[in-house]
Write a protein that holds these residues in place. Structure first.
Motif, mmCIF file in Angstrom:
data_model
loop_
_atom_site.group_PDB
_atom_site.id
_atom_site.type_symbol
_atom_site.label_atom_id
_atom_site.label_comp_id
_atom_site.label_asym_id
_atom_site.label_seq_id
_atom_site.Cartn_x
_atom_site.Cartn_y
_atom_site.Cartn_z
ATOM 1 N N ALA A 345 0.841 -1.199 0.000
ATOM 2 C CA ALA A 345 0.000 0.000 0.000
ATOM 3 C C ALA A 345 0.874 1.247 0.000
ATOM 4 O O ALA A 345 2.055 1.211 0.382
ATOM 5 C CB ALA A 345 -0.939 0.000 1.210
ATOM 6 N N ARG A 346 0.275 2.343 -0.419
ATOM 7 C CA ARG A 346 0.923 3.652 -0.343
ATOM 8 C C ARG A 346 0.089 4.536 0.575
ATOM 9 O O ARG A 346 -1.142 4.578 0.459
ATOM 10 C CB ARG A 346 1.047 4.290 -1.729
ATOM 11 N N ILE A 347 0.758 5.234 1.488
ATOM 12 C CA ILE A 347 0.045 6.083 2.447
ATOM 13 C C ILE A 347 -0.468 7.338 1.744
ATOM 14 O O ILE A 347 0.283 8.052 1.077
ATOM 15 C CB ILE A 347 0.967 6.447 3.623
ATOM 16 N N ILE A 348 -1.763 7.606 1.925
ATOM 17 C CA ILE A 348 -2.394 8.790 1.340
ATOM 18 C C ILE A 348 -2.467 9.917 2.360
ATOM 19 O O ILE A 348 -2.233 11.085 2.037
ATOM 20 C CB ILE A 348 -3.803 8.445 0.820
ATOM 21 N N SER A 349 -2.802 9.577 3.594
ATOM 22 C CA SER A 349 -2.885 10.595 4.640
ATOM 23 C C SER A 349 -2.607 9.949 5.990
ATOM 24 O O SER A 349 -2.810 8.740 6.173
ATOM 25 C CB SER A 349 -4.267 11.274 4.645
#
Length: 906
Positions: A345-349
């Motif tokens: 996953a990639r952190i969005i916030s």
């Protein structure tokens, strides 16, 4: 056979998860942008991390009682813990006496080191040059960057100029470069010898490229250039790293409060959509038709399934895994998701303990707790992200239209499609096809219909009577297209007149179609006016089939004759639904039998010689989109006994004649036009398209050609070399080659045959064995000789340019005109020299076929067996594969070796 796609178990789970979250899930606006960027996470090593590394090294040494080479420690570490061992750790081993004992050892011209547990006394004296070989079957290494930091082959001593030269080479190979090919390319490019020992320690280049090991024995790797930003940063700090103090490095590794922090560069290779073979995707979601999120990968990404299984095994079974530290937006992490799944996953916030992430392989986002977010280990950076954005071709101008977006969403989301890739780019341009039914459905073209103006649609009513009806097309199955006066037809005339006025002062050539694809709507000049056409079949780069949207006519045209719809007229041109109604005559075939050529010709003569008809609709077949009608001449309406239906039915036109079919003559030789359609249907139109095909194809055809045979194909002299292409390979005793230098002439001939035969009229003609004809096979026209006439209406034919035998329906065969008899037949029957002719086994045939079929090779002809017919002559030849840079493969040697292996197996 059923063509329906089945969803693999992992895909079913993915679909269920996605659907369950569809109401609360939102996509990452910058998914594709983030895929292309490098994720840089700055974090310093914590004491817990140092302790973890030290305990692992102790564990390794305890298992290896006789010691471990320092140069082999990273490999053993990665194999045991699925994590790379930093070179900085190797530099500090001498400073960790409580962990291990380091003994420096001469190995040839270089230095290495042996590691022992801290409490174990080394079995050999330090000054002894004859060293005991350590355990774990570790092989010797040519260089050790730890003990010889000033050598040419250390990571920090490689010059920035040398690394930049390597990068310049790798940038030319976006799909990667085999490491063993780098030295030769480097020397050819820069005229300087490449340091050979670097290949034995590719990690020396890790700051400027990604090293992907594909096998250990033999050791093979593919190199990929890192993003330029990362390379620049790494090259700028090279000199600083060279001067870095070893003691200070130890302090950095052991103390969290150190002011200097190291930067970990995480680079994931881009997703490469296959360029050959069929590609299937699953549509996840879309914001507009220019941002459609798809799930793509070979076999629905079996590689991704394997990676996620490996992630689950690693994170579930490894008690030393650590939570991600210093969480920041854009950071790549591993997330422990629902159902015990581990996903990238990639952190969005970041909001306190709640973290919003986008799952880069699946496309959806959700909030997770911080205690489920872990550091993503480097071995899980190698697979490209499997969720990517794409654009749907033909819908770009209306990408944000809410009606269109809603239609595309309902037609595509959570479904699997085959794709045609038109443009490869960061956001590729695609056409989606639903292949689950009997017919493939073009999803792009289907969704475009959502923009039709409903008030302009034709609604044919059962039992209704219509006057002033025009018959515009007739097909070989008796179906026809009719135009009925309507509001839509009036609106279309107004729009086309505006286009005509526009092109009076604007060069139409400015709107040439540069990217044709099936389902695309274009303009085409017909009978002095512009007409709307939809591309149906693309034959070659020059020739394609179109269907006239408002007459039903199907014709083969040149790409250069099509025009794009000017942007300011695009919406109103698209908004008018097709103005031709597909019909069939009631009480006549297809319900009562097949149409004979005579019946089709009578129908054509009847409807094309009358400008207007009256029509009564008796049935509407919604599933097939066809109206059953009675057709009347102006003076006979509404007398059923005098309808066109009864005239055709009562005539003696329904007795099928054996071996007689419709043949082709140019359209200029008749006052009426009979065109052959693209969908295996004979199509008749109300007038001639004002088209021109090559002057060479305008000569009148005849039942007997004035040119009996083309000249024989010239062959190289015995012993000389000849470039060939193997079109068919059965076994070493029978294969077909084509002269490589003539392939462009054959391609041009095939294009001209398509343009000629698909535009020509037809007349009855007889067929004979061993005579030359043209045959339509899978939408292409081929030069053939008839080998046999079967009783069921089929013919056995031989393709004279490709060497294949086919069965074709008799109505697909037309006379071969003189224009197409000038190029020598290109298929040459061949037998492999250098091997004994025999009854070839299935295994040997498969090996041979895989070696040569559909490949360009070099032939060395040994003998030519001539024959009266050019297609019966045969050559005996060697074949050589010259595609490898350093060696040529003589096919007969490989076949002979395979025969020996097969005999051993027996």
């Amino acid at each position: 056979s059923e063509k329906r796609l089945t969803v693999p178990p992992r895909f079913q789970k993915e679909l269920q998860v996605h659907l369950s979250r569809s109401s609360s899930v939102d996509s990452n606006d910058n998914l594709n942008a983030s895929i292309a960027e490098t994720d840089t996470v700055a974090s310093g090593p914590s004491p817990s991390h140092v302790n973890e590394v030290q305990s692992r090294i102790k564990e390794i040494l305890n298992k290896c009682s006789s010691g471990v080479w320092v140069s082999k420690m990273p490999q053993i570490y990665q194999e045991m813990y699925w994590e790379e061992l930093s070179t900085a750790v190797l530099h500090q081993l001498e400073n960790w006496p409580h962990v291990c004992t380091v003994e420096k050892v001469h190995r040839g011209e270089h230095m290495d080191g042996l590691l022992y547990p801290a409490e174990k006394i080394p079995p050999i004296a330090k000054n002894d040059t004859e060293q005991e070989k350590p355990s774990q079957n570790v092989t010797s290494s040519k260089a050790d960057p730890l003990l010889k930091p000033n050598m040419e082959t250390t990571s920090t001593s490689l010059s920035s100029d040398f690394k930049q030269k390597v990068v310049n080479i790798l940038l030319k190979y976006s799909s990667g470069l085999w490491a063993n090919a780098l030295p030769k390319l480097y020397q050819d490019t820069y005229q300087v010898k490449f340091p050979e020992d670097i290949l034995n320690n590719l990690e020396l280049l890790s700051d400027v490229c990604i090293v992907d090991y594909v096998s250990e024995v033999p050791r093979k790797a593919i190199l990929y250039a890192k993003p330029q930003r990362c390379i620049d940063e790494n090259l700028n700090v090279t000199e600083k790293v060279q001067k870095h103090d070893r003691v200070k490095a130890a302090a950095e590794l052991q103390h969290e409060e150190s002011k200097d922090q190291y930067t970990e560069n995480i680079t994931v290779p881009p997703l490469i959509i296959p360029s050959e073979g069929s590609v299937s995707v699953m549509v996840l979601e879309l914001k507009n038709t220019n941002e459609v999120l798809i799930y793509v990968g070979k076999d629905y990404s079996s590689a991704e399934e394997q990676m996620e299984d490996d992630m689950k095994a690693y994170y579930s079974q490894n008690s030393t895994v650590s939570l991600a530290q210093s969480l920041s937006v854009g950071q790549l992490v591993a997330v422990h998701a629902e159902e015990d799944a581990w996903l990238r996953a990639r952190i969005i916030s970041v909001d306190d303990s709640r973290i919003k992430v986008c799952y880069v392989d699946h496309g959806f986002s959700e909030f997770v707790e911080s205690n489920s977010v872990y550091k993503l280990q480097k071995q899980f950076h190698l697979l490209p992200f499997q969720a990517a954005k794409c654009k749907l071709a033909g819908l770009e101008a209306f990408c944000d239209d809410p009606v269109l977006v809603k239609t595309v969403e309902s037609q595509t989301c959570s479904k699997i499609f085959a794709v045609e890739i038109l443009e490869k780019s960061d956001i590729p341009l695609l056409v989606l096809y639903d292949t689950s039914g009997e017919d493939d459905i073009n999803i792009n073209a289907t969704c475009l219909k959502a923009l039709y103006d409903k008030s302009l649609e034709l609604h044919i009513q059962v039992d209704a009577l219509y006057k002033h009806v025009r018959v515009t097309s007739v097909f070989s199955d008796g179906s026809l297209y009719c135009q009925v006066p309507s509001k839509g037809l009036s609106r279309l005339s107004e729009i086309l007149q505006k286009l005509e006025d526009y092109f009076h002062y604007k060069q139409a050539s400015e709107f040439n179609v540069s990217l044709p694809f099936c389902g695309k709507i274009c303009l085409f000049p017909s009978k002095g006016k512009w007409a709307r056409v939809e591309i149906r079949i693309i034959h070659t780069r020059r020739a394609l089939d179109v269907q006239f949207m408002d007459t039903g006519t199907v014709a083969t045209v040149k790409v250069s004759e099509l025009r794009e719809i000017p942007p300011q007229f695009l919406r109103e041109v698209i908004a008018v639904p097709p103005q031709a109604v597909k019909c069939c005559l009631a009480d006549l075939p297809p319900n009562t039998g097949m149409w004979t050529p005579d019946a089709v010709l009578r129908l054509r003569d009847t409807v094309m010689n009358c400008p207007e008809f009256s029509m009564k609709v008796v049935k509407q077949d919604g599933s097939k989109g066809i109206a059953h009608i009675y057709l009347f001449g102006p003076e006979n309406f509404p007398d059923l006994d005098h309808s066109v239906n009864r005239q055709i039915k009562n005539a003696d036109l329904w007795k099928h004649q054996k071996d007689v079919f419709l043949s082709v003559t140019p359209s200029g030789t008749s006052s009426t036009k009979l065109t052959s359609g693209a969908a295996s249907a004979l199509q008749l139109t109300s007038g001639k398209l004002e088209k021109s095909f090559s002057d060479s194809a305008r000569e009148p055809s005849s039942a007997v050609s004035t040119i009996d045979m083309p000249p024989p194909l010239p062959l190289s002299k015995t012993g000389e070399l000849m470039d060939v292409y193997v079109s068919v390979a059965c076994h070493p005793g029978h294969f077909i080659v084509q002269p490589w230098k003539e392939l462009h002439n054959l391609e041009a001939l095939m294009e001209e045959m398509i343009l000629y035969y698909n535009k020509a009229e037809e007349k009855p003609v007889n067929v004979e064995k061993n005579k030359l004809y043209a045959a339509k096979i899978e939408n292409q026209w081929y030069r053939i000789v008839i080998k046999g006439i079967l009783s069921n209406g089929f013919l056995s034919v031989y393709e004279l340019d490709y060497g294949k035998y086919e069965f074709v329906n008799i109505d697909k065969v037309q006379p071969l005109i003189d224009t197409f008899r000038k190029l020598p037949f290109q298929a040459i029957t061949a037998q492999l020299a250098g091997v004994k002719n025999q009854q070839w086994s299935e295994e040997a045939s498969i090996v041979f076929r895989n070696l040569v079929e559909k490949k360009p090779l070099v032939a060395q002809i040994q003998a030519v067996n001539e024959s009266t017919n050019s297609w019966d002559r045969k050559i005996v030849t060697f074949l050589v594969d010259t595609s490898l840079p350093d060696t040529d493969i003589w096919i007969h040697d490989f076949v002979s070796q395979s025969l020996v292996e097969f005999s051993k197996d027996d």
